[in-house]
Enzyme design. Structure first.
Site, PDB file in Angstrom:
ATOM      1  N   LYS A   6       0.849  -1.192   0.000  1.00 45.13           N
ATOM      2  CA  LYS A   6       0.000   0.000   0.000  1.00 45.13           C
ATOM      3  C   LYS A   6       0.878   1.234   0.000  1.00 45.13           C
ATOM      4  O   LYS A   6       1.949   1.245   0.621  1.00 45.13           O
ATOM      5  CB  LYS A   6      -0.895   0.034   1.248  1.00 45.13           C
ATOM      6  CG  LYS A   6      -2.191   0.797   1.039  1.00 45.13           C
ATOM      7  CD  LYS A   6      -3.148   0.014   0.164  1.00 45.13           C
ATOM      8  CE  LYS A   6      -4.510   0.692   0.070  1.00 45.13           C
ATOM      9  NZ  LYS A   6      -5.461  -0.118  -0.701  1.00 45.13           N
ATOM     10  N   GLY A  49     -22.198   5.210   2.462  1.00 47.40           N
ATOM     11  CA  GLY A  49     -21.182   5.664   1.518  1.00 47.40           C
ATOM     12  C   GLY A  49     -21.596   5.418   0.091  1.00 47.40           C
ATOM     13  O   GLY A  49     -21.752   4.264  -0.324  1.00 47.40           O
ATOM     14  N   HIS A  84     -17.906   5.862  -5.754  1.00 52.89           N
ATOM     15  CA  HIS A  84     -17.952   5.096  -7.006  1.00 52.89           C
ATOM     16  C   HIS A  84     -18.454   3.672  -6.780  1.00 52.89           C
ATOM     17  O   HIS A  84     -19.300   3.169  -7.517  1.00 52.89           O
ATOM     18  CB  HIS A  84     -16.572   5.070  -7.656  1.00 52.89           C
ATOM     19  CG  HIS A  84     -16.117   6.403  -8.161  1.00 52.89           C
ATOM     20  ND1 HIS A  84     -16.830   7.134  -9.078  1.00 52.89           N
ATOM     21  CD2 HIS A  84     -15.024   7.146  -7.862  1.00 52.89           C
ATOM     22  CE1 HIS A  84     -16.206   8.265  -9.332  1.00 52.89           C
ATOM     23  NE2 HIS A  84     -15.109   8.306  -8.613  1.00 52.89           N
TER      24      HIS A  84
END
Length: 340
Positions: free
Chosen positions: A78, A174, A177
């Site tokens: 990450k 939420g 996208h």
């Protein structure tokens, strides 16, 4: 810093800065036993540098587990770029990050994540090939949503006895996208949607296009529903919020939904089935990993179908062992990452 690495069992932690562009970047590489580390790049403000390092380390570990259980020849990593207070040239900053990635000689491949876009990946790609989810490769979000939708059906079957979502009440926290794409698929399947988002415009869009019922963000966790789908940032389930839940199952797209491991046991004790986040939300990783390798969309779609099968396997083990699915998923992943 070494304590953070030991806790997350990181292989390596790389830091870079570029005063000219304002770049302050962290790349955490968790495990490369199965292949090069792959994981998104976050571009967010952090209260301090230690918080950014801890975020990168925790997320890198989750990516290793995600890749292992998704059957990918990838390790986990990450990246975090600490968003500067003042930025003069975003493109130049991401180009500098691309040069940083190139120095790692392929041990880490980056991708889109919170705060970054395909356009940012295009800037990175000017200086390294170790990047995916560029404009030409496409947004992985729809594939994440596809996997989560399939996972919700598997969760409904395991907890409620049927994978028919007609009339099922699903609370979506939420509407980014992934969250909105998931809402569209659930609406098409006949589910009743309860939605919340800090962006009132996204909520209104879901109301107008999908017939969703708006719920205040602070109230959604305590609103009765069949399945709760956290699709925002992580840590939403903690010692305070887990007691508010009035759902039969939690199955959503957010990473690191559990603030700590013991929350999984609390959910288990309350009879709330939990879909381990890195299993159910692995569709995006599958897409970017296989696209980066040049696989066809047909092959990617076939691989996405394995998400619900893996989740069903986890639920079966959990039921047999009377353990939380989160504990079972961790154990299965660790057998692949740390054999012997």
């Amino acid at each position: 810093m070494f304590a953070i690495m030991e806790t997350a069992r990181l292989e390596a932690l790389h830091l870079a800065q570029d005063p000219t562009t304002g770049l302050k970047a962290i790349i955490a590489i968790h495990n490369t036993r199965l292949g090069p580390a792959l994981g998104g790049c976050r571009y967010l403000a952090y209260p301090d540098e230690q918080s950014a390092i801890r975020d990168a380390a925790r997320l890198a570990q989750g990516m290793s587990y995600k890749a292992a259980l998704a059957g990918l020849e990838q390790g986990g990593g990450k990246a975090v770029i600490i968003r500067p207070a003042h930025l003069s040239n975003r493109g130049a900053l991401f180009e500098a990050f691309g040069r940083f990635i190139e120095t790692l000689n392929g041990r880490y491949i980056t991708a889109m994540d919170s705060g970054t876009s395909s356009a940012d990946m295009d800037c990175i790609a000017q200086h390294t090939n170790h990047v995916t989810s560029t404009t030409s490769e496409g947004d992985p979000s729809p594939h994440t949503a596809m996997g989560v939708f399939a996972g919700i059906r598997a969760t409904a079957l395991a907890r409620l006895g049927s994978d028919d979502l007609e009339g099922l009440r699903v609370g979506i926290q939420g509407l980014g996208h992934v969250g909105f794409a998931l809402a569209e698929q659930l609406h098409a399947a006949g589910a009743e949607l309860l939605v919340s988002d800090l962006d009132a415009g996204r909520v209104q869009l879901a109301v107008e296009q999908l017939g969703a019922h708006p719920v205040a963000s602070a109230a959604l966790l305590g609103t009765p529903c069949d399945i709760l789908a956290p699709c925002g940032l992580g840590g939403v389930l903690n010692a305070e919020t887990v007691g508010q839940l009035r759902c039969s199952a939690v199955a959503g797209a957010a990473n690191n939904q559990l603030a700590s491991g013991d929350i999984a046991d609390t959910l288990q004790a309350r009879g709330i089935l939990y879909a381990p986040d890195y299993v159910i939300n692995s569709g995006g990783l599958i897409y970017v990993a296989l696209r980066h390798r040049g696989e066809s969309l047909t092959a990617i779609t076939a691989h996405l179908a394995k998400i619900s099968l893996r989740l069903t396997e986890v639920y079966a083990h959990a039921q047999a062992d009377k353990r939380s699915p989160a504990r079972v998923a961790d154990a299965l992943a660790e057998r692949l990452l740390y054999p012997g």
